[in-house]
Design an enzyme around this catalytic site. Structure first.
Site, PDB file in Angstrom:
ATOM      1  N   GLY A  11       0.839  -1.204   0.000  1.00  0.00           N
ATOM      2  CA  GLY A  11       0.000   0.000   0.000  1.00  0.00           C
ATOM      3  C   GLY A  11       0.867   1.245   0.000  1.00  0.00           C
ATOM      4  O   GLY A  11       1.813   1.348   0.783  1.00  0.00           O
ATOM      5  N   ASP A 103       4.807  -4.570   6.214  1.00  0.00           N
ATOM      6  CA  ASP A 103       5.308  -5.876   6.664  1.00  0.00           C
ATOM      7  C   ASP A 103       5.337  -6.950   5.571  1.00  0.00           C
ATOM      8  O   ASP A 103       6.256  -7.771   5.527  1.00  0.00           O
ATOM      9  CB  ASP A 103       4.565  -6.367   7.922  1.00  0.00           C
ATOM     10  CG  ASP A 103       3.056  -6.392   7.751  1.00  0.00           C
ATOM     11  OD1 ASP A 103       2.563  -6.011   6.668  1.00  0.00           O
ATOM     12  OD2 ASP A 103       2.376  -6.798   8.704  1.00  0.00           O
ATOM     13  N   ASP A 128      -0.565   2.328   8.394  1.00  0.00           N
ATOM     14  CA  ASP A 128      -1.062   1.561   9.549  1.00  0.00           C
ATOM     15  C   ASP A 128      -0.192   1.728  10.804  1.00  0.00           C
ATOM     16  O   ASP A 128      -0.645   1.484  11.906  1.00  0.00           O
ATOM     17  CB  ASP A 128      -1.138   0.067   9.201  1.00  0.00           C
ATOM     18  CG  ASP A 128      -2.004  -0.216   7.987  1.00  0.00           C
ATOM     19  OD1 ASP A 128      -2.808   0.663   7.618  1.00  0.00           O
ATOM     20  OD2 ASP A 128      -1.867  -1.305   7.388  1.00  0.00           O
ATOM     21  N   ASP A 130       2.003  -0.247  11.904  1.00  0.00           N
ATOM     22  CA  ASP A 130       1.931  -1.526  12.613  1.00  0.00           C
ATOM     23  C   ASP A 130       3.247  -2.303  12.559  1.00  0.00           C
ATOM     24  O   ASP A 130       3.264  -3.502  12.842  1.00  0.00           O
ATOM     25  CB  ASP A 130       0.788  -2.380  12.034  1.00  0.00           C
ATOM     26  CG  ASP A 130       0.961  -2.653  10.537  1.00  0.00           C
ATOM     27  OD1 ASP A 130       1.815  -2.011   9.906  1.00  0.00           O
ATOM     28  OD2 ASP A 130       0.235  -3.517  10.014  1.00  0.00           O
ATOM     29  N   ARG A 172      -5.825  -2.129   8.686  1.00  0.00           N
ATOM     30  CA  ARG A 172      -5.810  -3.594   8.548  1.00  0.00           C
ATOM     31  C   ARG A 172      -6.088  -4.256   9.885  1.00  0.00           C
ATOM     32  O   ARG A 172      -7.131  -4.005  10.461  1.00  0.00           O
ATOM     33  CB  ARG A 172      -4.467  -4.063   7.970  1.00  0.00           C
ATOM     34  CG  ARG A 172      -4.602  -5.365   7.174  1.00  0.00           C
ATOM     35  CD  ARG A 172      -3.277  -5.804   6.638  1.00  0.00           C
ATOM     36  NE  ARG A 172      -2.843  -5.041   5.504  1.00  0.00           N
ATOM     37  CZ  ARG A 172      -3.186  -5.313   4.246  1.00  0.00           C
ATOM     38  NH1 ARG A 172      -3.967  -6.322   3.989  1.00  0.00           N
ATOM     39  NH2 ARG A 172      -2.754  -4.578   3.254  1.00  0.00           N
TER      40      ARG A 172
HETATM   41  O1  F6P Z   1      -1.634  -1.409   4.662  1.00  0.00           O
HETATM   42  C1  F6P Z   1      -2.187  -0.223   4.205  1.00  0.00           C
HETATM   43  C2  F6P Z   1      -3.639  -0.403   3.873  1.00  0.00           C
HETATM   44  O2  F6P Z   1      -4.156   0.848   3.452  1.00  0.00           O
HETATM   45  C3  F6P Z   1      -4.509  -0.980   4.999  1.00  0.00           C
HETATM   46  O3  F6P Z   1      -4.835  -0.014   5.957  1.00  0.00           O
HETATM   47  C4  F6P Z   1      -5.676  -1.507   4.228  1.00  0.00           C
HETATM   48  O4  F6P Z   1      -6.324  -2.550   4.930  1.00  0.00           O
HETATM   49  C5  F6P Z   1      -5.040  -2.020   2.973  1.00  0.00           C
HETATM   50  O5  F6P Z   1      -3.816  -1.332   2.820  1.00  0.00           O
HETATM   51  C6  F6P Z   1      -5.860  -1.842   1.730  1.00  0.00           C
HETATM   52  O6  F6P Z   1      -5.187  -2.416   0.668  1.00  0.00           O
HETATM   53  P1  F6P Z   1      -5.585  -2.242  -0.862  1.00  0.00           P
HETATM   54  O7  F6P Z   1      -5.217  -0.835  -1.275  1.00  0.00           O
HETATM   55  O8  F6P Z   1      -4.745  -3.249  -1.561  1.00  0.00           O
HETATM   56  O9  F6P Z   1      -7.041  -2.471  -0.956  1.00  0.00           O
END
Ligand code: F6P
Length: 332
Positions: A11, A103, A128, A130, A172
């Site tokens: 992301g 991660d 996040d 995290d 997440r």
């Molecule tokens: O890890 C970053 C994040 O924005 C999370 O907060 C979210 O759950 C996820 O990525 C969404 O991913 P995508 O853009 O692949 O839908």
């Protein structure tokens, strides 16, 4: 070491560009050749490489997103995919790689360094926040400010219409982004995956607020919460809708839902994220020059430090329960 590569993966996060800029310019300053790899690990497998010079990263420090683009690469999760990636890196003469991401990207970096002699260093970037071994990851501060801006605006309309708003935030499996935004935004309730909550208590709090004259409320809900309440709603997309309906059924208050979604990932990076990206990007180049691999850089008590990637993946980054309690006390 003569030539290194840099990529952004997973992301995107505001401040990634500042990190790419820092990696590029620090590498050139140190006499290294620097290759920008487009679309994360996908670009490694497909050899989507570009030679970077100082000008390649001009005028990007203030931009959200990532000039290198990003991807979540399924093929790289397989051994065969990583074999291809290693071949391409070798073919391109890339001896060291800096991976800017979260991660999942760090896991890829770890495998790459274990399965080849290419030196790999990770730079934590995810809204996040995290990732363990660093107090902050790139993008988190901007995302918090974006959420605050949204809460401020929602508060205006919530007040005008005397409504209860359920606002869903990203993160997440982590509630850190939600908790800290909720504290800063004065949310009435903050629901996070790390702490069990009861809707009964949320409703009681709303009723008490109403009794002392409060006519609007903001409930912040992390996207990762477990659904542990009953609801008649069919909407499985977001639990925020089920929560809003349940609150409305139990209290009689008019509720509305706002799912903030991907707008939390965009926008002009804050000063904090630009500074963090600049410091960590440059530190990652230093680590490669010292011959390190399978490491990540982080900031702990304002100091840049390095840790094995393994440690950042296995240590959990806990939500601060005292801050959770404080947010609760302050919202009573
Ligand atoms: O890890 C970053 C994040 O924005 C999370 O907060 C979210 O759950 C996820 O990525 C969404 O991913 P995508 O853009 O692949 O839908």
């Amino acid at each position: 070491m003569d030539k290194i590569g840099v990529l952004t993966s997973g992301g995107d996060a505001p401040g990634m560009n500042a990190a790419v800029r820092a990696v590029t310019r620090k590498a050139i300053y140190e006499g290294l050749e620097i290759i920008g790899i487009k679309r994360g690990y996908t670009g490694v497998i497909e050899s989507d490489f570009m030679v970077m010079d100082r000008g390649s990263v001009a005028d990007i420090i203030h931009r959200g997103g990532t000039m290198l683009h990003s991807a979540r690469c399924e093929e790289f999760r397989t051994e065969a995919g990583r074999k291809k990636a290693i071949e391409q890196l070798k073919y391109g003469g890339i001896e060291g790689l800096i991976v800017i991401g979260g991660d999942g990207s760090f896991k890829g970096a770890q495998l790459l360094s274990e399965e080849s002699d290419i030196k790999v260093v990770g730079v934590p970037a995810t809204i996040d926040n995290d990732i363990a071994c660093t107090d902050y990851s790139i993008g988190y501060d901007t995302a918090m400010n974006t959420i605050l801006d949204a809460i401020n605006k929602i508060r205006d309309t919530a007040t005008s219409h005397e409504r209860t708003f359920v606002v869903e935030t990203m993160g997440r499996h982590s509630g850190i982004l939600t908790l800290m935004s909720g504290l800063a935004g004065g949310a009435e309730s903050i629901l996070v995956p790390e702490i069990d909550f009861s809707l009964e208590e949320v409703c009681e709090k709303l009723n008490h607020g109403y009794e002392r004259g409060k006519l609007h409320s903001i409930i912040l809900v992390a996207e990762g919460i477990e659904q542990d309440f009953t609801s008649s709603t069919d909407n499985n997309e977001s639990q925020a809708f089920a929560i809003a309906e349940e609150i409305s059924n139990r209290t009689g208050f008019e509720t509305r839902v706002t799912v903030l979604g991907h707008l939390q990932r965009g926008g002009i990076p804050t000063a904090q994220d630009r500074i963090l990206g600049s410091r960590l990007g440059a530190a990652a180049v230093d680590l490669l020059l010292e011959g390190e691999t399978n490491k990540m850089v982080g900031v702990v008590h304002e100091e840049v430090k390095s840790f094995p990637i393994e440690e950042s993946l296995t240590r959990s980054k806990d939500l601060n329960k005292e801050i959770y309690k404080l947010a609760d006390i302050l919202s009573l």
